[in-house]
Design a protein around this motif. Sequence first.
Motif, PDB file in Angstrom:
ATOM      1  N   UNK A 122      43.697  45.445  31.831  1.00 43.61           N
ATOM      2  CA  UNK A 122      43.673  47.231  31.483  1.00 43.61           C
ATOM      3  C   UNK A 122      45.007  47.442  30.818  1.00 43.61           C
ATOM      4  N   UNK A 123      46.151  47.112  31.622  1.00 41.34           N
ATOM      5  CA  UNK A 123      47.678  47.228  31.181  1.00 41.34           C
ATOM      6  C   UNK A 123      47.737  46.383  29.570  1.00 41.34           C
ATOM      7  N   UNK A 124      47.252  45.324  29.392  1.00 41.77           N
ATOM      8  CA  UNK A 124      47.462  44.498  28.317  1.00 41.77           C
ATOM      9  C   UNK A 124      46.525  45.155  27.039  1.00 41.77           C
ATOM     10  N   UNK A 125      45.313  45.500  27.382  1.00 38.99           N
ATOM     11  CA  UNK A 125      44.660  46.119  26.152  1.00 38.99           C
ATOM     12  C   UNK A 125      45.226  47.336  25.795  1.00 38.99           C
ATOM     13  N   UNK A 126      45.924  48.351  26.426  1.00 37.61           N
ATOM     14  CA  UNK A 126      46.331  49.465  25.862  1.00 37.61           C
ATOM     15  C   UNK A 126      47.868  49.233  25.246  1.00 37.61           C
ATOM     16  N   UNK A 127      48.446  48.325  26.060  1.00 38.73           N
ATOM     17  CA  UNK A 127      49.893  47.645  25.308  1.00 38.73           C
ATOM     18  C   UNK A 127      49.450  47.257  23.851  1.00 38.73           C
ATOM     19  N   UNK A 128      48.377  46.462  23.866  1.00 42.91           N
ATOM     20  CA  UNK A 128      48.242  45.647  22.433  1.00 42.91           C
ATOM     21  C   UNK A 128      48.076  46.888  21.493  1.00 42.91           C
TER      22      UNK A 128
END
Length: 937
Positions: free
Chosen positions: A677-683
């Motif tokens: 979840x963190x990675x998707x929003x950060x990307x």
Amino acid sequence: MKQKKIWVIPIRGVVLIVVFLLAGLLVLFQFRAAITLDRPTAVSAGVFFVLNSSWYLLLFLIIGAGLASIGHFITKRIGLHQGSRLFDIAVGCAMGIILSTFLGLFGVLYGAVLGVVMLIFAFFERQYLLTASQEWLLKKQQWRITKWWELSIALVGMLLLGIYWIGGIKAFATGFDGSALYANLAQLIPQYHGLPGAYQAFGWSVVMSWGELLFGSTTFSLLLSQAVYFPALVLAYQLVRKWLKEPYALLLIVLVLSLPMVNFQAMVDEKVDFGLLFISLAILYQLFHWPVPTQKYTLAYCLLLGGLMGVGFSIKYTAIFLFVAVAGILCFRAGRALLLWSSIMILLGIFFLAGFYEWGNLPLSLVEARILGAATTGAGLLIAVISIRRTQMEFIPFLRSLTVIGCAFFLAFLPWGIKHLGEHQYQLSLNNFLQGKPDRIEISVPPELLSNHFNRSPLETGTLRNLVLLTSDQNTPVQHEQIDITDKEEKALEGNARREELQRYLGYEEGIWRYLSIPFDLTLNLNVSGLRHQEIGFIFLALFPLLLLFFGTGSWWKNSLLVVMMGFWIGSCFWSLAEGSTAIAQQEGMAAYQSGFWKVYPENIDGTFYQVWINIQSPFVGISALFSTVYDAVSTLPATIYLPLLLIVIFLLSYLLKETKKSWPQSLKELLAGLLAFSIVWIILGNGITWYAMLLWVLFPVLLFYEMQSTARERKEKVTLSSSPAQQWIASLIGIAAVVQIVINLGIVLSSSQPAQPAAYIYNWPMVAYLSDGSLTREKTYRLFDNISQDICNVINGDKNSKVYRVNTYLNYHIDRNDQRVYEDNQLQYFAELSHITNSETAFLDILKTNGINYLLYDINTPSLDQTPEQSLRKKCSNLLRLLLQSGRAEIVMTDNYVAAPDADFIQLPNGQRAQARQGLMGQTVYQGRIVLFKIN
């Protein structure tokens, strides 16, 4: 089975402190000898360093005890006291931020008040503090060494701590973001005993101000920024021990500690990301150490969790990535994968509807963002309904818990919201709640200076509109050049500041490839090569494909599809380097790129190593050329299509890998859900900026090292649980790669120069003199850097009624009342807008004079920030310098840039050489300077 030999070493905290100081002394003496710094004597320098360091360590102990007492007072009343002492400190720190913010709102933020509060809690928790102090300092701990490499890794970690400690002790802020923003706010707070104006909340700058408020120490204020990596990584160690044994947890922490992006923030720039990391890890520690609160303390548990998240958001708004991660963990825990994906989509939709998509520099109009937000939110809600019905979860209690967490989040951030609303005359809106209004000067445009195309200024009520930039940095100096600008190009220069500043980290590829190439770009550090703070090393992303391919799915068709997807993705990454629309164009573009990559090593072109390098890339270059028309067609898709497509690709990948994690413990699956979840929003929103995702780089290696640990356990027990021979080889490769990465990182640390210092000077040598010489004050230390910076500040501070227009430079921190006197325009956004709406070239200077701005402070390195294909920032710099140098309306007061002057006497240049030269910008440069101060006539 033969018992493996275990080496047990007894250690105490005080012994570790002594070893740490010895490591610092070793580094100090080596550096002094390398640069022949012989004053004071080595003995005097060593003694003062030890005393100086001991004093600051004592201050850390005092403030840590105060915060721990506050935290333990809270946690023991809600059943969360049987955990880490550092968790207590994090909770106490969060409460301290909230208290300090409230005091600052009313202008009564005094060190005496904070000190009394800490003393009161310390009195009530005196037995706890006594026990904790004994455990930290005196109690003998048994270190059981079970791996042959464990001791060497620990010694490397201790060496790094000594290196970072010396770099963190400073007389004043030296980083760009620190001197312009975070440390600058920290020094303004004690001056006002309140909260100065700023665009966003600055919770950790409040923490940094405690150094001045409680102890009157600027140096300790800066250490509260740069040394916080230590408690953060120790807490990370305690967290990852849930999944990793001691040797692997130690290897992970030393790997993270050695990262160039970590040493940059520990030694160079005074940012707040370590503070956010500390609070973020405390939140995850609460989630995983106490995954299910008792019924008695459920409400308090949720309140604390939401409060910590609200404090994290007040430190930096990039904490929304953490918010999505926590929601993902809770949803996966309650409803498995479907509810996880519903939470991701709902929150992404809300971000689009609320306008947060602008943080990601996404090419979306307001209408498109709202349509995309509504569609994403609707799809997320539909998936949530399906998940709830399928799992038959108890939805109402879960929703109640989320509501309590959200309310606590809101209450923790409320003081900042009140501050921001007050600065906007209490005009209620989400933007006004989140964004403050700096105390800096406003520039109004007199109507008579407007062009005939405008009967009034299009900027907000005659005042330049605010533009929030989240990061800044400097590169090496470049030669000033004149660039001719057409009227059409000048108009195009408007609105480019965000693209110039933030997108250089993300890259300028078209469409979806800008985001899918992020792992490739970061692994090789392609977009802003050479910048340490963007360097994460190869192990994080280069080895991820190995984890995907060899810790397999068990299905031949899924594995085959993974291989095809991986090959197609790597080909797209190579395609993004040249972006050829045809196979021939791509091959020619890659040939030019490869030769250009090596242009700094012309003697190596056509050499053996160069040819090997080319041959390794040839298969991927071939794939990029073969599918170039496909890649090019996909790159033209609009954001409303490629953003959903990006989510579909990530979902498909997670589905294909679903079998991989079947043998993992439930808590590790939950961690993976949060990281996903963190990675998707950060990307999507993070612009590829690495320090926005610091939590990701700390916890992602857990997945790699867990597999390495599992295969090592199987080999030791001589059983086969799930690993194939290929998996065991890859597990070994992960361990080897981790050690190699640490060695490479250590080499980077020991060979990278500080800004404005000679090659391979790992420290600003004046700061080393400051920490080892008791006679040096802040002013004397500043003089050791160069005379020109101090002289420029003296001129500006001597003219107290004059205001300053500042284009970059590190001098903002040293200008008196800079929040009220300095107007910042780092990307020359406002200059471009003013030039467009006014009726003459010199009208910009007239506007400055009308608004009481008599000085313009310019960083000569500013053009080097420009990574855009259109070179828009360079063009604006050229326009500005041409106006200043040729209009006759401005004069150079002082600069460290020297040009040839054949008729002048010989002078000594700042580098020690002698030449016939004078200060100036026009003519042949004989010494490349950094700054110039203009006076507007």
